[in-house]
Design an enzyme around this catalytic site. Structure first.
Site, PDB file in Angstrom:
ATOM      1  N   LYS A  80      14.561 -14.757   8.408  1.00  0.00           N
ATOM      2  CA  LYS A  80      13.144 -14.363   7.317  1.00  0.00           C
ATOM      3  C   LYS A  80      12.919 -15.872   6.462  1.00  0.00           C
ATOM      4  O   LYS A  80      13.523 -16.273   6.708  1.00  0.00           O
ATOM      5  CB  LYS A  80      14.307 -13.553   6.568  1.00  0.00           C
ATOM      6  CG  LYS A  80      13.196 -12.506   5.757  1.00  0.00           C
ATOM      7  CD  LYS A  80      13.505 -10.829   6.207  1.00  0.00           C
ATOM      8  CE  LYS A  80      12.426 -10.058   6.032  1.00  0.00           C
ATOM      9  NZ  LYS A  80      12.912  -8.429   6.331  1.00  0.00           N
ATOM     10  N   GLY A 179       7.708   4.531  -4.319  1.00  0.00           N
ATOM     11  CA  GLY A 179       7.029   3.447  -3.313  1.00  0.00           C
ATOM     12  C   GLY A 179       5.907   3.977  -2.452  1.00  0.00           C
ATOM     13  O   GLY A 179       6.711   4.573  -1.067  1.00  0.00           O
ATOM     14  N   GLY A 181       3.942   2.666   0.093  1.00  0.00           N
ATOM     15  CA  GLY A 181       3.148   1.134   0.352  1.00  0.00           C
ATOM     16  C   GLY A 181       2.881   2.120   1.429  1.00  0.00           C
ATOM     17  O   GLY A 181       2.834   3.636   2.540  1.00  0.00           O
ATOM     18  N   VAL A 183       4.814   2.123   4.900  1.00  0.00           N
ATOM     19  CA  VAL A 183       6.179   2.967   4.976  1.00  0.00           C
ATOM     20  C   VAL A 183       6.147   4.335   4.276  1.00  0.00           C
ATOM     21  O   VAL A 183       6.248   5.501   4.733  1.00  0.00           O
ATOM     22  CB  VAL A 183       7.552   2.159   5.040  1.00  0.00           C
ATOM     23  CG1 VAL A 183       8.428   3.221   5.390  1.00  0.00           C
ATOM     24  CG2 VAL A 183       7.834   1.338   5.552  1.00  0.00           C
TER      25      VAL A 183
HETATM   26  P1  NAI Z   1       4.011  -2.287   1.161  1.00  0.00           P
HETATM   27  O1  NAI Z   1       3.884  -3.947  -0.201  1.00  0.00           O
HETATM   28  O2  NAI Z   1       3.820  -1.834   2.348  1.00  0.00           O
HETATM   29  O3  NAI Z   1       4.819  -0.790   0.172  1.00  0.00           O
HETATM   30  C1  NAI Z   1       5.055  -1.175  -1.328  1.00  0.00           C
HETATM   31  C2  NAI Z   1       4.685  -0.081  -2.376  1.00  0.00           C
HETATM   32  O4  NAI Z   1       6.168   0.025  -3.531  1.00  0.00           O
HETATM   33  C3  NAI Z   1       3.867  -0.388  -2.593  1.00  0.00           C
HETATM   34  O5  NAI Z   1       2.769   0.593  -2.341  1.00  0.00           O
HETATM   35  C4  NAI Z   1       3.512  -0.616  -4.178  1.00  0.00           C
HETATM   36  O6  NAI Z   1       2.686  -0.941  -4.825  1.00  0.00           O
HETATM   37  C5  NAI Z   1       4.953  -0.231  -4.348  1.00  0.00           C
HETATM   38  N1  NAI Z   1       5.682  -0.606  -5.200  1.00  0.00           N
HETATM   39  C6  NAI Z   1       5.988  -1.625  -6.413  1.00  0.00           C
HETATM   40  N2  NAI Z   1       6.582  -1.203  -7.561  1.00  0.00           N
HETATM   41  C7  NAI Z   1       6.894  -0.420  -7.576  1.00  0.00           C
HETATM   42  C8  NAI Z   1       7.577   0.507  -8.109  1.00  0.00           C
HETATM   43  N3  NAI Z   1       8.393  -0.476  -9.417  1.00  0.00           N
HETATM   44  N4  NAI Z   1       7.984   1.726  -8.208  1.00  0.00           N
HETATM   45  C9  NAI Z   1       6.787   2.314  -7.346  1.00  0.00           C
HETATM   46  N5  NAI Z   1       6.264   1.230  -6.303  1.00  0.00           N
HETATM   47  C10 NAI Z   1       6.346   0.206  -6.488  1.00  0.00           C
HETATM   48  O7  NAI Z   1       5.391  -2.151   1.955  1.00  0.00           O
HETATM   49  P2  NAI Z   1       6.232  -1.773   2.995  1.00  0.00           P
HETATM   50  O8  NAI Z   1       5.343  -2.418   4.549  1.00  0.00           O
HETATM   51  O9  NAI Z   1       5.788  -0.071   2.928  1.00  0.00           O
HETATM   52  O10 NAI Z   1       7.970  -1.470   3.368  1.00  0.00           O
HETATM   53  C11 NAI Z   1       8.667  -0.990   1.369  1.00  0.00           C
HETATM   54  C12 NAI Z   1       9.769  -1.423   2.227  1.00  0.00           C
HETATM   55  O11 NAI Z   1      10.503  -1.306   3.494  1.00  0.00           O
HETATM   56  C13 NAI Z   1       9.692  -2.941   1.724  1.00  0.00           C
HETATM   57  O12 NAI Z   1      11.609  -2.964   1.103  1.00  0.00           O
HETATM   58  C14 NAI Z   1      10.373  -2.779   2.760  1.00  0.00           C
HETATM   59  O13 NAI Z   1      10.759  -4.683   2.854  1.00  0.00           O
HETATM   60  C15 NAI Z   1      11.296  -2.137   4.028  1.00  0.00           C
HETATM   61  N6  NAI Z   1      10.697  -2.041   4.938  1.00  0.00           N
HETATM   62  C16 NAI Z   1       9.772  -2.001   5.581  1.00  0.00           C
HETATM   63  C17 NAI Z   1       9.598  -2.280   6.388  1.00  0.00           C
HETATM   64  C18 NAI Z   1       8.288  -2.181   7.917  1.00  0.00           C
HETATM   65  O14 NAI Z   1       7.999  -1.925   8.717  1.00  0.00           O
HETATM   66  N7  NAI Z   1       7.630  -2.076   6.960  1.00  0.00           N
HETATM   67  C19 NAI Z   1      10.912  -2.725   7.618  1.00  0.00           C
HETATM   68  C20 NAI Z   1      12.244  -2.274   7.584  1.00  0.00           C
HETATM   69  C21 NAI Z   1      12.165  -2.449   6.192  1.00  0.00           C
END
Ligand code: NAI
Length: 356
Positions: A80, A179, A181, A183
Site C-alpha cells: 500500500k 459513507g 463515496g 463504493v
Molecule cells: P470515497 O473517498 O469515494 O468515499 C468515502 C466517503 O465517506 C466519502 O463520500 C466521504 O465524504 C465519506 N465520509 C468520510 N468520513 C465520513 C464519516 N465520518 N461518516 C460518514 N461518511 C464519511 O472512498 P471509496 O472508494 O468509496 O472507499 C470507501 C471505503 O472502502 C474506504 O475505506 C476504502 O479503503 C474501502 N475500499 C474501497 C475500495 C474501492 O474499490 N474503492 C476497495 C476496497 C476497499
C-alpha cells in the site's frame, strides 16, 4: 529515495519513504509480502497529523492487502502507499509523477492503483513515468477502470448470501450505510434496486442531497451505527467498529467495504459477544482488487464477475466455520489467509477445514 526495512508486529516489511518538495509530495510505500507474487494495493491521498501516523496507516493497510489478496486466491502479495495531503495548493500532476518514480524503485515488486483520495487521472500521471500502475481505463472487453463498482458488487453479493443463509432477502431488510463515496453510493444503488430500505450518512452535503433525491433516509454521521437497521455497512474510513459503536449498535450483521473496520482486534470479540455477525472487511471488499488484478493479468470482465461472485461462497464458508468453532469470522479469515500464504490451496469449505 531511501528503502528501509521495518518490523511490523513481527513481520518484516519493506518501506520506502519519498519526499518531493517541489510538488509537495511526501509519503510511504509499504510492501508487506511478496510471498504470493507482486504486492498489489492502492495509493491513498489523505491528511495525516504526522509522518508516523501516515506510516502506521500504510503498514496496517499493506498487511490488510496481503490478507485480502491471499483470501481472494490471487497470485499477489500485499502492499500500500499513502501520500500526505499538503495543507496548501499543490501541483497534482507533478505529485503523482514523483510518486510514480517512487513506485518504480520497487521494480515491479509493488503495483499501485487508486484508493481513497486518488483518481483514474492520478494513475494516468503515474503511468507517464512508471509501468507498475493499474486501475486505468478499460479497453474493449479487457478488465480495467474504476474498481469501486466491483467492490460494491462483492459487498452486495456477500450480504445477499448471508441473508439467504438466514432465510431472508433484501426486500425485508434495512441497511445503514456509512459513507456514500464511490463504493457506498454504488452499493446503495444495488441495495435499493433489490428492495432494501436504506438509512445513509455522509459528511458531504452533495452526497446527502443525491441520497435524498433517491428517497433514502438520512442519519447524522454520529448516529448511523446505531440506526434501527438489520445490517450496518461501514463504507467510509477505518475503525468504525470500536468499543463505543459496538455497544450502541442495533444491527445484527456488519457487512461493509471500508478497510480496517475493527479499531482493535478485541473488537472482533466484542461483536461476537453481542451476537453481531461480522463479515471480515477484506473478505467482502475484494471485488475492486480482483478487477485491478484482472487488468494486470490481462483477463476480461466476465472473469472478474465470476471471481467477484465467489465472494458469496467464501463468506458463507468462513461464517459457518466460525459458528462451528464459536470464534469470530475474523479469526477464521485470518487463519485461512495465512494458510494460503504458507502455500496451502484456497477454494472452499474443504480447503478451509484442511487449513485449520
Ligand atoms: P470515497 O473517498 O469515494 O468515499 C468515502 C466517503 O465517506 C466519502 O463520500 C466521504 O465524504 C465519506 N465520509 C468520510 N468520513 C465520513 C464519516 N465520518 N461518516 C460518514 N461518511 C464519511 O472512498 P471509496 O472508494 O468509496 O472507499 C470507501 C471505503 O472502502 C474506504 O475505506 C476504502 O479503503 C474501502 N475500499 C474501497 C475500495 C474501492 O474499490 N474503492 C476497495 C476496497 C476497499
Amino acid at each position: 529515495m531511501d528503502i528501509v526495512k521495518l518490523d511490523f508486529e513481527g513481520r518484516g516489511q519493506r518501506v520506502l519513504r519519498f519526499e518531493h518538495p517541489r510538488s509537495g509530495a511526501s509519503g510511504y510505500i509499504v510492501v508487506d509480502s511478496n510471498v504470493l507474487g507482486p504486492a498489489m494495493g492502492g495509493c491513498r491521498l489523505w491528511r495525516y497529523s504526522s509522518d508516523d501516523s501516515a506510516l502506521r496507516d500504510a503498514q496496517r493497510l499493506a498487511r490488510g492487502m496481503s490478507l485480502k489478496n491471499a483470501l481472494a486466491d490471487l497470485p499477489l502479495g500485499g502492499g500500500k502507499a499513502v501520500i500526505r495531503l499538503p495543507d496548501g495548493p499543490f501541483d497534482r500532476r507533478s505529485m503523482f509523477e514523483a510518486f510514480g518514480r517512487a513506485v518504480s524503485e520497487f521494480a515491479g515488486d509493488y503495483l499501485t492503483a487508486e484508493d481513497v483520495g486518488t483518481t483514474e487521472e492520478d494513475m494516468r500521471h503515474v503511468r507517464d513515468v512508471s509501468p507498475f500502475v493499474f486501475g486505468l481505463p478499460a479497453v474493449g472487453e479487457k478488465a480495467g477502470g474504476n474498481p469501486s463498482p466491483w467492490t460494491a458488487l462483492g459487498v452486495f453479493r456477500a450480504m445477499g448470501a448471508l441473508l439467504a443463509r438466514s432465510g431472508r432477502d433484501f426486500s425485508d431488510v434495512s441497511v445503514a450505510v456509512q459513507g456514500l463515496g464511490q463504493v457506498g453510493m454504488a452499493l446503495c444503488d444495488l441495495l435499493h434496486g433489490a428492495g432494501a430500505a436504506l438509512i445513509v450518512a455522509d459528511v458531504s452535503r452533495t452526497r446527502l442531497d443525491l441520497a435524498a433525491s433517491r428517497g433514502w433516509k438520512i442519519s447524522s454521521t454520529n448516529d448511523i451505527h446505531q440506526s434501527p437497521a438489520d445490517i450496518f455497512s461501514p463504507c467510509a474510513l477505518g475503525a468504525a467498529l470500536n468499543e463505543e459503536t459496538i455497544s450502541e449498535m442495533s444491527a445484527s450483521m456488519v457487512v461493509g467495504a471500508a478497510n480496517n473496520q475493527l479499531a482493535t482486534w478485541s473488537d472482533a470479540e466484542r461483536l461476537l459477544d453481542r451476537g453481531i455477525l461480522y463479515a471480515p472487511d477484506y473478505v467482502v471488499n475484494a471485488g475492486g482488487i480482483i478487477n485491478v488484478a484482472a487488468e494486470y493479468f490481462g483477463h476480461d470482465h466476465a472473469s472478474v464477475a465470476a471471481r467477484v461472485d465467489e465472494i458469496a461462497d467464501r463468506i458463507i464458508a468462513i461464517v459457518e466455520r466460525a459458528d462451528a468453532e464459536a470464534v469470530s469470522p475474523a479469526v477464521v479469515a485470518t487463519r485461512m489467509a495465512e494458510a494460503r500464504m504458507a502455500g496451502l490451496p484456497l477454494q472452499g469449505t474443504d480447503d478451509l477445514k484442511r487449513a485449520s
